[in-house]
Design an enzyme around this catalytic site. Structure first.
Site, PDB file in Angstrom:
ATOM      1  N   GLU A  14       9.127  -3.734  10.683  1.00 12.83           N
ATOM      2  CA  GLU A  14       9.469  -2.421  10.102  1.00 12.83           C
ATOM      3  C   GLU A  14       9.975  -1.470  11.173  1.00 12.83           C
ATOM      4  O   GLU A  14       9.305  -1.240  12.189  1.00 12.83           O
ATOM      5  CB  GLU A  14       8.237  -1.829   9.381  1.00 12.83           C
ATOM      6  CG  GLU A  14       8.557  -0.464   8.760  1.00 12.83           C
ATOM      7  CD  GLU A  14       7.584   0.005   7.689  1.00 12.83           C
ATOM      8  OE1 GLU A  14       6.701  -0.784   7.269  1.00 12.83           O
ATOM      9  OE2 GLU A  14       7.721   1.169   7.258  1.00 12.83           O
ATOM     10  N   LYS A  74      -1.033  -9.381   3.090  1.00 13.13           N
ATOM     11  CA  LYS A  74      -0.317  -8.866   4.264  1.00 13.13           C
ATOM     12  C   LYS A  74      -1.242  -7.942   5.038  1.00 13.13           C
ATOM     13  O   LYS A  74      -1.964  -7.137   4.442  1.00 13.13           O
ATOM     14  CB  LYS A  74       0.955  -8.111   3.843  1.00 13.13           C
ATOM     15  CG  LYS A  74       1.691  -7.489   5.037  1.00 13.13           C
ATOM     16  CD  LYS A  74       3.069  -6.993   4.656  1.00 13.13           C
ATOM     17  CE  LYS A  74       3.085  -5.629   4.030  1.00 13.13           C
ATOM     18  NZ  LYS A  74       2.508  -4.552   4.838  1.00 13.13           N
ATOM     19  N   GLU A 108      -1.399  -5.414   8.675  1.00 13.06           N
ATOM     20  CA  GLU A 108      -0.628  -4.770   9.742  1.00 13.06           C
ATOM     21  C   GLU A 108      -1.246  -5.069  11.103  1.00 13.06           C
ATOM     22  O   GLU A 108      -2.471  -5.153  11.226  1.00 13.06           O
ATOM     23  CB  GLU A 108      -0.596  -3.251   9.521  1.00 13.06           C
ATOM     24  CG  GLU A 108       0.167  -2.858   8.268  1.00 13.06           C
ATOM     25  CD  GLU A 108       0.274  -1.348   8.073  1.00 13.06           C
ATOM     26  OE1 GLU A 108      -0.141  -0.579   8.966  1.00 13.06           O
ATOM     27  OE2 GLU A 108       0.778  -0.942   7.013  1.00 13.06           O
ATOM     28  N   ASP A 156      -1.080  -6.281  -0.315  1.00 15.57           N
ATOM     29  CA  ASP A 156      -1.096  -5.578   0.973  1.00 15.57           C
ATOM     30  C   ASP A 156      -2.511  -5.054   1.240  1.00 15.57           C
ATOM     31  O   ASP A 156      -3.027  -4.252   0.450  1.00 15.57           O
ATOM     32  CB  ASP A 156      -0.111  -4.400   0.858  1.00 15.57           C
ATOM     33  CG  ASP A 156       0.424  -3.954   2.190  1.00 15.57           C
ATOM     34  OD1 ASP A 156       0.128  -4.594   3.206  1.00 15.57           O
ATOM     35  OD2 ASP A 156       1.175  -2.953   2.195  1.00 15.57           O
ATOM     36  N   ASP A 203       0.840  -1.200   0.000  1.00  9.63           N
ATOM     37  CA  ASP A 203       0.000   0.000   0.000  1.00  9.63           C
ATOM     38  C   ASP A 203       0.879   1.254   0.000  1.00  9.63           C
ATOM     39  O   ASP A 203       0.371   2.376  -0.066  1.00  9.63           O
ATOM     40  CB  ASP A 203      -1.016  -0.009   1.156  1.00  9.63           C
ATOM     41  CG  ASP A 203      -0.370   0.074   2.516  1.00  9.63           C
ATOM     42  OD1 ASP A 203       0.870  -0.037   2.617  1.00  9.63           O
ATOM     43  OD2 ASP A 203      -1.106   0.256   3.521  1.00  9.63           O
ATOM     44  N   SER A 204       2.208   1.048   0.011  1.00 11.60           N
ATOM     45  CA  SER A 204       3.136   2.163  -0.214  1.00 11.60           C
ATOM     46  C   SER A 204       2.871   2.797  -1.575  1.00 11.60           C
ATOM     47  O   SER A 204       3.340   3.899  -1.838  1.00 11.60           O
ATOM     48  CB  SER A 204       4.588   1.675  -0.127  1.00 11.60           C
ATOM     49  OG  SER A 204       4.791   0.539  -0.938  1.00 11.60           O
TER      50      SER A 204
END
Ligand code: KIV
Length: 286
Positions: free
Chosen positions: A192, A123, A125, A93, A54-55
């Site tokens: 991270e 993925k 978070e 993501d 999602d970057s």
């Protein structure tokens, strides 16, 4: 039922093979990609995992954080990436709010990344507080990669993009997060911006591979953002990024040369042109 083996669908690196790499002491390499050419280049370079991060909200859309990225945007980019990849594992993501509002919706949204995006895993978070949800997603046959430490979807709660786990109690919480994710059956965990000493402890503590970004050398693998490692963006980069190329310079030089030649009239040359054939020439001259 016999499965039809279509080479493009049967990627050679599966979730179990990624997990095995930890036992074999083989480092895991992950890069982000958001479109067909970058995914294809990443895959051909021999990386193990391609993350449709999602970057993309920052790198591709030019936003200051990842929070505005939508599920349909992740699916859109994942489709392009999975078409390009033959060997690596493709991970989508899950964006902010796509897994926060209930188990049913989360499973459906993760499933859409597999079903429509053709990713092989997702993925998410978060640590302990997401562990039960992650277990339910994995039980729905969707492999999950965890992500703890600096979780960009929590920047407002964290107070910005800051290193996490610098003191004993927050480091202990991160270790608990990693253990909870392992119990929830994730196949790997992104660490991270965690101090190297803490990621070393986590990496020793859990049996699943850890993949670090800004978390030191002791992780089982490393991930970097495609545009950062190739030096494409001109934004100041955090210290954990190593710029392996300065593609921005190369690309700018290439486009400037094109522009100069067009302005001077030296492009296109004869070798870049098509001509009518002689006979046609004579015919049309009649
Ligand atoms: O979105 C992303 O690119 C990521 C990586 C930095 C791990 O989450």
């Amino acid at each position: 039922m016999m499965s039809k083996v279509v080479p493009n669908q049967l990627k050679s690196l599966s979730v179990p093979l990624i997990k095995e790499k930890k036992n074999k002491n083989e480092k895991i390499v992950m890069v982000t990609a958001y479109d067909y050419p970058s995914a294809n280049i990443g895959d051909e370079s021999g990386v193990d995992i391609i993350l449709v991060g999602d970057s993309l909200g920052m790198v591709i859309q030019g936003n200051e954080d990842t929070l505005s990225v939508t599920l349909s945007e992740i699916i859109y980019h994942t489709k392009m990436v999975s078409k390009a990849v033959r060997r690596a594992l493709v991970v989508a993501d899950m964006p902010f709010l796509s897994y926060h509002t209930g188990v049913k919706e989360a499973i459906k949204n993760c499933g859409m990344c597999i079903k429509e995006g053709r990713a092989q895993a997702v993925k998410l978070e978060g640590g302990r507080k997401r562990a039960d949800l992650i277990k339910r997603i994995v039980d729905s046959e969707i492999p999950v990669m965890g992500h703890i430490g600096l979780t960009p979807q929590s920047i407002h709660k964290l107070g910005g993009f800051k290193v996490q786990g610098k003191d004993k109690s927050s480091a202990d919480r991160l270790i608990e997060d990693a253990v909870a994710l392992e119990k929830a059956d994730v196949f790997s965990i992104v660490l991270e911006c965690i101090p190297a000493e803490v990621s070393e402890i986590i990496t020793k503590e859990v049996k699943v591979p850890t993949i670090g970004i800004g978390s030191g050398p002791y992780c089982d693998g490393q991930v970097l953002v495609f545009h950062d490692l190739l030096g494409i963006s001109d934004d100041p980069l955090p210290r954990f990024v190593k710029k392996y190329k300065n593609l921005r310079k190369e690309i700018t030089e290439g486009i400037s040369s094109f522009a100069n030649e067009v302005k001077k009239g030296t492009f296109p040359k004869d070798e870049n042109c098509y001509h009518i054939v002689d006979t046609l020439n004579k015919e049309s001259a009649k």
